[in-house]
Design an enzyme around this catalytic site. Structure first.
Site, short mmCIF file in Angstrom:
data_model
loop_
_atom_site.label_atom_id
_atom_site.label_comp_id
_atom_site.label_asym_id
_atom_site.label_seq_id
_atom_site.Cartn_x
_atom_site.Cartn_y
_atom_site.Cartn_z
CG MET A 140 -1.79 1.18 1.35
SD MET A 140 -3.16 0.95 2.48
CE MET A 140 -2.36 0.79 4.06
CG LEU A 141 4.45 3.71 2.48
CD1 LEU A 141 3.81 5.08 2.33
CD2 LEU A 141 5.18 3.58 3.83
CG ASP A 186 12.48 -13.28 0.73
OD1 ASP A 186 12.50 -12.50 1.71
OD2 ASP A 186 12.14 -14.47 0.82
CB ALA A 223 6.41 -4.63 6.85
CE1 TYR A 243 3.55 -5.07 11.76
CE2 TYR A 243 2.65 -3.55 13.39
CZ TYR A 243 3.14 -3.79 12.12
OH TYR A 243 3.23 -2.75 11.21
CD1 TRP A 252 -3.95 3.82 13.96
CD2 TRP A 252 -5.88 4.92 13.78
NE1 TRP A 252 -4.63 3.65 15.13
CE2 TRP A 252 -5.82 4.32 15.05
CE3 TRP A 252 -7.01 5.67 13.44
CZ2 TRP A 252 -6.85 4.44 15.98
CZ3 TRP A 252 -8.04 5.80 14.38
CH2 TRP A 252 -7.95 5.19 15.63
N1 LIG Z 1 -0.94 -0.32 7.27
C1 LIG Z 1 -0.83 0.36 8.41
O1 LIG Z 1 -1.83 0.84 8.98
C2 LIG Z 1 0.53 0.59 9.02
C3 LIG Z 1 0.58 1.21 10.26
C4 LIG Z 1 1.83 1.46 10.84
C5 LIG Z 1 2.98 1.10 10.17
N2 LIG Z 1 2.90 0.48 8.98
C6 LIG Z 1 4.16 0.10 8.31
O2 LIG Z 1 4.20 0.74 7.07
C7 LIG Z 1 4.92 -0.06 6.14
C8 LIG Z 1 4.10 -0.29 4.90
O3 LIG Z 1 2.87 -0.89 5.28
P1 LIG Z 1 1.74 -1.24 4.21
O4 LIG Z 1 0.45 -1.09 4.90
O5 LIG Z 1 2.00 -0.52 2.93
O6 LIG Z 1 2.03 -2.80 4.02
P2 LIG Z 1 1.52 -3.84 2.94
O7 LIG Z 1 0.52 -3.24 2.04
O8 LIG Z 1 1.18 -5.08 3.70
O9 LIG Z 1 2.83 -4.10 2.09
C9 LIG Z 1 3.91 -4.82 2.61
C10 LIG Z 1 4.66 -5.38 1.42
O10 LIG Z 1 5.80 -6.09 1.90
C11 LIG Z 1 5.94 -7.21 1.05
N3 LIG Z 1 6.75 -8.24 1.69
C12 LIG Z 1 6.38 -9.09 2.68
N4 LIG Z 1 7.39 -9.91 2.97
C13 LIG Z 1 8.43 -9.56 2.17
C14 LIG Z 1 9.75 -10.05 1.99
N5 LIG Z 1 10.22 -11.07 2.72
N6 LIG Z 1 10.54 -9.46 1.06
C15 LIG Z 1 10.06 -8.44 0.32
N7 LIG Z 1 8.83 -7.93 0.42
C16 LIG Z 1 8.02 -8.50 1.34
C17 LIG Z 1 4.52 -7.67 0.79
O11 LIG Z 1 4.49 -8.50 -0.32
P3 LIG Z 1 3.28 -9.56 -0.50
O12 LIG Z 1 2.07 -8.72 -0.78
O13 LIG Z 1 3.74 -10.37 -1.66
O14 LIG Z 1 3.19 -10.30 0.78
C18 LIG Z 1 3.84 -6.32 0.56
O15 LIG Z 1 3.95 -5.93 -0.79
C19 LIG Z 1 5.28 -1.35 6.89
O16 LIG Z 1 6.58 -1.20 7.42
C20 LIG Z 1 4.30 -1.37 8.04
O17 LIG Z 1 4.82 -2.07 9.16
C21 LIG Z 1 1.71 0.21 8.38
#
Ligand SMILES: NC(=O)c1ccc[n+]([C@@H]2O[C@H](COP(=O)([O-])OP(=O)(O)OC[C@H]3O[C@@H](n4cnc5c(N)ncnc54)[C@H](OP(=O)(O)O)[C@@H]3O)[C@@H](O)[C@H]2O)c1
Length: 287
Positions: free
Chosen positions: A1-2, A26, A50, A115, A141
């Site tokens: 998403m980000l 990976d 992540a 987490y 969020w």
């Molecule tokens: N979403 C929230 O509300 C939130 C809140 C606080 C912090 N964050 C942080 O913000 C960041 C981005 O979050 P997001 O919501 O955009 O996450 P997301 O949509 O779940 O995207 C995470 C990405 O990481 C990829 N990934 C997982 N395992 C991997 C690996 N071993 N090697 C390479 N890529 C891998 C996933 O691929 P697959 O799709 O193929 O699994 C996915 O594309 C993360 O660090 C998260 O912890 C998010």
């Protein structure tokens, strides 16, 4: 998403960027990570990868740790060798989430979930290895056009249900991924001092407050969102009751924090709504 919004923001600025998804790299593979960074020799690496399944991490902490701690450690080692800076994205879940005032960048972390523990280990891996060139950007969020998120869920449920029960005793800062992308790019461009930054919207609300704002933007009656306590919806990983982050780190860097959450939601809404409506269209099977 980000990551998707970050790539779009970089493209809009004409910044050359190499975007790698999990199939291309990976990050738990140390040697592949070293090779990828050595090949691209980027000025800046931004880690949006992540394990983000918060509840699943409770029963798979070792696997979450591999992605959320070993991954950034591998990237940091590779960046140190290549002379690249590293911006690593982290979370409010590193804190206990029971405060009554915004968490400062240097407040003591005390994660209460698997987490959160894995994300804190990732932060430390980056800051230990890259004391002069490592950045940790904590956000919370998140919502955006790409991928599932709370705002898109509320858009869908508004069309499906007469009323929706939403938690009203957890407080946080709804934050648009495009705004986080903008702050990450600003950090990378200005060469601000390394360390921890909080990239969340200003102000605060509850999940119920956010859902009601979404209903209002849809022209629906906000009272169709009914407030319930978190105790009515138990989850495997406890959710923080107070996830508000302070933004004091930006001014010394000469940068502005993200603005008010409601104004951001209004700016984001057309693109998030369009993405959700597109996802709701029945897919046509290929011939
Ligand atoms: N979403 C929230 O509300 C939130 C809140 C606080 C912090 N964050 C942080 O913000 C960041 C981005 O979050 P997001 O919501 O955009 O996450 P997301 O949509 O779940 O995207 C995470 C990405 O990481 C990829 N990934 C997982 N395992 C991997 C690996 N071993 N090697 C390479 N890529 C891998 C996933 O691929 P697959 O799709 O193929 O699994 C996915 O594309 C993360 O660090 C998260 O912890 C998010």
């Amino acid at each position: 998403m980000l990551g998707a919004d970050l790539v779009a923001a970089l493209a809009a600025r004409g910044e050359p960027a190499t975007a790698l998804d999990r199939a291309a790299l990976d990050v738990t593979d140390a040697s592949a990570t070293a090779d990828a960074v050595a090949a691209a020799r980027p000025g800046v690496v931004i880690n949006c990868a992540a394990w983000t399944a918060v509840d699943d991490a409770e029963v798979a902490e070792d696997r979450a740790m591999a992605v959320n701690a070993d991954g950034p450690a591998n990237l940091a080692t590779a960046c140190a060798a290549a002379g690249s800076r590293l911006v690593h994205v982290s979370t409010d879940y590193v804190f206990a989430g029971d405060s009554a005032q915004p968490y400062a960048e240097d407040d003591v972390p005390a994660p209460r979930t698997a987490y959160g523990r894995t994300k804190l280990a990732g932060e430390r891996a980056v800051l230990d290895r890259l004391p002069e060139t490592g950045y940790v950007v904590r956000t919370a969020w998140l919502y955006g056009a790409h991928g599932p998120n709370f705002v898109r869920t509320m858009i869908r449920l508004e069309g499906q249900r007469p009323a929706v029960d939403v938690v009203d005793d957890q407080h946080g800062q709804p934050t648009w991924t495009a705004d986080v992308a903008g702050r990450i790019i600003a950090l990378a461009e200005t060469g601000a001092r390394p360390g921890i930054y909080h990239a969340t919207s200003a102000g605060q609300t509850t999940w119920c407050g956010l859902a009601r704002e979404v209903f209002s933007l849809l022209g629906a009656e906000p009272s169709r969102v009914r407030p319930v306590p978190a105790s009515a919806m138990p989850r495997p990983a406890p959710r923080p009751s107070y996830s508000v982050l302070g933004h004091g780190g930006w001014a010394p860097a000469g940068l502005a924090p993200i603005g008010d959450w409601r104004a951001a939601l209004h700016r984001a809404f057309p693109s998030v709504l369009a993405a959700q409506r597109a996802a709701e269209q029945p897919t046509t099977a290929p011939n």
